[in-house]
Scaffold this active site. Sequence first.
Site, short mmCIF file in Angstrom:
data_model
loop_
_atom_site.label_atom_id
_atom_site.label_comp_id
_atom_site.label_asym_id
_atom_site.label_seq_id
_atom_site.Cartn_x
_atom_site.Cartn_y
_atom_site.Cartn_z
N HIS A 186 2.57 -72.30 57.24
CA HIS A 186 3.15 -71.39 58.24
C HIS A 186 3.52 -72.18 59.50
O HIS A 186 3.00 -71.91 60.59
CB HIS A 186 2.14 -70.29 58.57
CG HIS A 186 2.77 -68.95 58.80
ND1 HIS A 186 3.31 -68.22 57.76
CD2 HIS A 186 2.96 -68.21 59.93
CE1 HIS A 186 3.78 -67.08 58.25
NE2 HIS A 186 3.59 -67.05 59.55
N ARG A 194 11.48 -67.16 54.98
CA ARG A 194 12.84 -67.59 54.66
C ARG A 194 12.89 -69.09 54.45
O ARG A 194 13.56 -69.58 53.52
CB ARG A 194 13.80 -67.17 55.78
CG ARG A 194 14.23 -65.71 55.71
CD ARG A 194 14.86 -65.23 57.00
NE ARG A 194 13.83 -64.93 58.00
CZ ARG A 194 14.09 -64.56 59.24
NH1 ARG A 194 15.35 -64.48 59.66
NH2 ARG A 194 13.11 -64.29 60.07
N TYR A 229 4.04 -60.52 47.25
CA TYR A 229 2.93 -60.69 48.18
C TYR A 229 1.61 -60.88 47.45
O TYR A 229 0.74 -61.64 47.90
CB TYR A 229 2.87 -59.50 49.15
CG TYR A 229 4.05 -59.45 50.08
CD1 TYR A 229 4.41 -60.56 50.83
CD2 TYR A 229 4.84 -58.31 50.19
CE1 TYR A 229 5.51 -60.53 51.68
CE2 TYR A 229 5.95 -58.27 51.04
CZ TYR A 229 6.27 -59.39 51.77
OH TYR A 229 7.37 -59.37 52.60
#
Length: 386
Positions: A186, A194, A229
Site C-alpha cells: 500500500h 488501481r 476482496y
Amino acid sequence: MFLPYDATAVLDLTEELNRWKTQLDYRGPVPRTWAGRLRRDLEAEAVAASTSMEGVPVTVEEVRHILVGDRPAQTREEDAALVRGYRDAMSFVLRRADDAAFRWDRELLVGLHDRILAGHWGAGAGRFRTGVAHLVDNRTGQLVFQPPAAEEVPELVDRACASIDRGLEHPAIGAAWIHVAIAAIHPFTDGNGRAARVVASLAMYRGGFKLPEFTSLEEWWGRHLSDYYASFHCLGAAFDPTADVTPFIRAHLEAQLHQVRALDLRERVQHRIWTAIEEAVTAAGLDPRLANAVWDAFFGRSVTPRYYRPLADVSVATATKDLAMAVAAGLLRPVGRARSRTYQAGEALYARIGAALGVPVAESGEPARGTIIGELTKRVASERPR
C-alpha cells in the site's frame, strides 16, 4: 522472498493458461477494423471497472465517451481526468512492456501512479505515502488490514520489484504476486488498487500474454467484487512479510481463466455481429466507417456526433452527413433535437442483422438484440473451439 507462495499449487491453472495462449495466438489473422473495435470496447470496460472499484462514479457508457473526448454532461471533470489517467497508465504499460531496456523498479511504479491519478498533486500522485495507512471496510467501518509503516515502503517496493524483475515461475504467477504485493505494501495515499491492477497487466504483457483476453482482468474483478476482496484475506489483519499468498495467486489465476473463457466466447459471437453490421452498412450504400456508430446502436448505446467523429476520424460536417444517411437507411434513428440529439438503433437494424445471421426476429429493440445474441451464443458454444 517475502510473501511466499507454492507454485506447484497452481500448476494446473498455469498449464491451462498456456493452452489458451497457444490456441489464441494461432487462431489466424483478425481483421484490423474488428480488432480495433474490440480493443476499444474492452479498454472502456476495464477502465470503468477499475476506477469504479476505487469509488470513481462512472459507468462503462460514460467511459466510452470520455475516452474519445466526449465527456458526458453529468460526469465531473475530476472523475473524467481519473478515467483518462488510468487509460494513460495502461497505454504506458503497453508502450514500455516491449522495451529491451525495461526493468522493474520504484521509478516505474511511481510513474504509473502519477498517470493513474492524472498528476493530482493533492492526492499524492507519483509520491509514496508519508503517513499511516488504514484499510477500512466501507460497509462496517471496521479496520480490515494494517499496511506497513510509511518508512518501510521504499525498501519493500524495491524488494517487490527485484523479485518480479528476476522472474517468477510463470507470467500469471508474476502478475498475481506483484498484484498482491503492491496491495499489501500500500505504497500510496490513494490509487493503490488501481496501481496493483495495472502492474498485474504489465506482468502478463511482459510475459508474452499480450492479447486483451489476458490483460483485461479488471472487468472480471469489477463484476465479482466480493470474491476479489475475499482473495486478500490470506494477508491477515496486518502486513506480514511471511504471509503465504498462495490463496490469492490461485484466486487470481482462476479469475484469469474465467475471463479468457468468457471473452473468447464473447469475441466469437460479437465478431459475427460486427461482420453482419459491416455488410448491412455496405449494402445500404454507406461508408464502412459507419459500422462504428451502428455497432454501438445495436448494443443499445446512444451515439452522439461528438462521440462518432473521433471513432470514424471525420470532420463535423462529414459526421453529420454520415449519421443522417444512416437514419435514411433505417439503421439509426434520431432522438432529441439540435445539440441534445443522439442516435439509437433504427427500425430496420435488428431485422437486417438477424436476417444476415440467419436468426429471424419478430421483436424490435432490446428483445430483438437479446434473441440474436442468445441464438448466436448457443451456436458458437456448440462449435469446436478455434
